[in-house]
Design a protein around this motif. Structure first.
Motif, PDB file in Angstrom:
ATOM      1  N   VAL A  49     -12.302 -11.288 -17.323  1.00 54.20           N
ATOM      2  CA  VAL A  49     -11.537 -12.544 -17.356  1.00 54.20           C
ATOM      3  C   VAL A  49     -10.084 -12.291 -16.970  1.00 54.20           C
ATOM      4  O   VAL A  49      -9.488 -13.070 -16.209  1.00 54.20           O
ATOM      5  N   ASP A  50      -9.498 -11.206 -17.459  1.00 56.53           N
ATOM      6  CA  ASP A  50      -8.109 -10.883 -17.107  1.00 56.53           C
ATOM      7  C   ASP A  50      -7.964 -10.649 -15.604  1.00 56.53           C
ATOM      8  O   ASP A  50      -6.965 -11.060 -14.993  1.00 56.53           O
ATOM      9  N   TYR A  53      -8.072 -14.021 -13.913  1.00 53.38           N
ATOM     10  CA  TYR A  53      -6.823 -14.746 -14.159  1.00 53.38           C
ATOM     11  C   TYR A  53      -5.730 -14.242 -13.211  1.00 53.38           C
ATOM     12  O   TYR A  53      -4.986 -15.049 -12.622  1.00 53.38           O
ATOM     13  N   GLU A  56      -6.420 -15.566  -9.717  1.00 55.80           N
ATOM     14  CA  GLU A  56      -6.081 -16.983  -9.593  1.00 55.80           C
ATOM     15  C   GLU A  56      -4.573 -17.203  -9.621  1.00 55.80           C
ATOM     16  O   GLU A  56      -4.054 -18.102  -8.940  1.00 55.80           O
ATOM     17  N   GLU A  57      -3.875 -16.381 -10.376  1.00 53.47           N
ATOM     18  CA  GLU A  57      -2.414 -16.484 -10.394  1.00 53.47           C
ATOM     19  C   GLU A  57      -1.836 -16.168  -9.026  1.00 53.47           C
ATOM     20  O   GLU A  57      -0.960 -16.901  -8.516  1.00 53.47           O
ATOM     21  N   LEU A  62      -3.542 -21.468 -10.922  1.00 52.31           N
ATOM     22  CA  LEU A  62      -3.286 -21.819 -12.311  1.00 52.31           C
ATOM     23  C   LEU A  62      -2.720 -23.228 -12.416  1.00 52.31           C
ATOM     24  O   LEU A  62      -2.132 -23.747 -11.467  1.00 52.31           O
ATOM     25  N   ARG A  66       0.264 -22.772 -16.805  1.00 54.50           N
ATOM     26  CA  ARG A  66      -0.255 -21.423 -16.583  1.00 54.50           C
ATOM     27  C   ARG A  66      -1.631 -21.219 -17.205  1.00 54.50           C
ATOM     28  O   ARG A  66      -2.092 -20.087 -17.358  1.00 54.50           O
ATOM     29  N   SER A  67      -2.326 -22.293 -17.540  1.00 56.40           N
ATOM     30  CA  SER A  67      -3.691 -22.179 -18.040  1.00 56.40           C
ATOM     31  C   SER A  67      -4.678 -22.127 -16.880  1.00 56.40           C
ATOM     32  O   SER A  67      -4.350 -22.496 -15.739  1.00 56.40           O
ATOM     33  N   LEU A  68      -5.892 -21.676 -17.180  1.00 47.93           N
ATOM     34  CA  LEU A  68      -6.955 -21.579 -16.181  1.00 47.93           C
ATOM     35  C   LEU A  68      -8.207 -22.239 -16.724  1.00 47.93           C
ATOM     36  O   LEU A  68      -8.626 -21.960 -17.851  1.00 47.93           O
ATOM     37  N   VAL A 110      -8.601 -20.024 -20.059  1.00 49.78           N
ATOM     38  CA  VAL A 110      -7.510 -19.167 -20.512  1.00 49.78           C
ATOM     39  C   VAL A 110      -6.312 -20.072 -20.764  1.00 49.78           C
ATOM     40  O   VAL A 110      -5.859 -20.765 -19.854  1.00 49.78           O
ATOM     41  N   THR A 219      -3.017 -15.529 -26.560  1.00 50.01           N
ATOM     42  CA  THR A 219      -3.595 -16.288 -25.455  1.00 50.01           C
ATOM     43  C   THR A 219      -5.062 -16.585 -25.744  1.00 50.01           C
ATOM     44  O   THR A 219      -5.838 -15.677 -26.044  1.00 50.01           O
ATOM     45  N   LYS A 221      -8.764 -17.225 -24.955  1.00 52.54           N
ATOM     46  CA  LYS A 221      -9.688 -16.858 -23.887  1.00 52.54           C
ATOM     47  C   LYS A 221     -11.118 -17.130 -24.340  1.00 52.54           C
ATOM     48  O   LYS A 221     -11.567 -16.576 -25.348  1.00 52.54           O
TER      49      LYS A 221
END
Length: 300
Positions: A49-50, A53, A56-57, A62, A66-68, A110, A219, A221
């Motif tokens: 997942v990290d 993220y 995607e960043e 995002l 800054r959520s996903l 996230v 955070t 998740k």
């Protein structure tokens, strides 16, 4: 976050749930599955997942906070496929939905911490038009979700999922403000699912639920895997296809759960001649293990 070897054994995924759990799910609309992920699997899922993220960043994917919220994620990392029939959770899926199923809707959430403030009204039932097109009270379940909790949500204020136990039997929910931006008080009976990292929970798609606000230093998740009957269309379109053949190395059951089938009749659980198809992978596996003699119609 430890699980005994016998629970992690692959055969455990085909052990039906007990009648007490079934009744509690039918009455409450959800169940907590403590310690669902073993420590090693939990670490791998967090890392996966990290990684997504970060991708995607870099790609500008995002949201403003800054959520996903990433739909259709299975093809992003082959390790996610084991969540489809994970031993400690999959037994709840087929025990409650039967064998003619697949995963139609999945998302990674996230949610980094945000400043305290009002959260827009987001209480809802899953299913979209299923809640309008099906004129019954209560409406049928039709689908359920497994949520894998990756971060520590044991304290309030960490953005945990809010639910109203037993509300899956109510087609309407009182308390919605005139505008979704208006301040509101949570509906009566609302509780947060306070879970440890590595826990999971299963819930009926009709259960009224909402995300709470994450004002902590943790955070949030979560991985959600939704299941429904194979004669219902998929909701997600995967955003990323690194290899059209990525499913070929998976088991027949996992390919079924990802939506594969030889023809349209197969998705309805029958052969082309209209008779029940005993070779549908999950049905064949449950039949081989002697589980298809249960009292529920979909397990006969």
């Amino acid at each position: 976050m430890t699980i005994s070897d016998d629970v992690l054994n692959a055969s455990c995924r085909y052990e039906p749930i007990g009648e007490a759990e079934r009744r509690r799910f039918q009455e409450q609309g959800w169940l907590l599955i403590p310690g669902a992920l073993d420590a090693a699997t939990h670490r791998r899922m967090v890392n996966a997942v990290d990684t997504i993220y970060a991708e995607e960043e870099r790609a500008g994917g995002l949201r403003g906070d800054r959520s996903l919220h990433l739909l259709g994620f299975f093809s992003r990392n082959p390790e996610f496929a084991e969540l489809l029939d994970y031993p400690t959770t999959f037994r709840y899926v087929w025990s409650l939905l039967g064998w003619n199923i697949y995963s139609h809707h999945n998302h990674i959430d996230v949610n980094p911490p945000v400043e305290p403030g009002p959260l827009p009204w987001n209480w809802h039932q899953d299913g979209y038009r299923q809640n309008s097109d099906v004129d019954l009270s209560p409406r049928p379940m039709l689908s359920l979700k497994i949520c894998f909790v990756l971060s520590d949500l044991t304290e309030k204020g960490r953005g945990a999922t809010q639910i109203i136990p037993g509300s899956h039997l109510d087609n309407q929910l009182a308390g919605r403000p005139a505008k979704t931006s208006d301040p509101y008080v949570n509906p009566p009976g609302a509780v947060e699912i306070q879970a440890e990292a590595g826990d999971a929970f299963v819930f009926d798609r009709r259960l009224w639920h909402s995300r709470s606000l994450n004002t902590s230093d943790v955070t949030r998740k979560l991985i959600f895997v939704g299941y429904t009957h194979r004669w219902i269309r998929p909701l997600d379109e995967p955003r990323y296809h690194p290899d059209a053949n990525w499913q070929l190395g998976l088991s027949a059951v996992r390919r079924q759960l990802l939506g594969s089938g030889p023809d349209h009749a197969n998705f309805w659980g029958v052969r082309q001649d209209g008779w029940i198809d005993d070779e549908i992978p999950l049905r064949a596996e449950l039949r081989r293990r002697g589980v298809l003699d249960g009292s529920e119609p979909y397990l006969r």
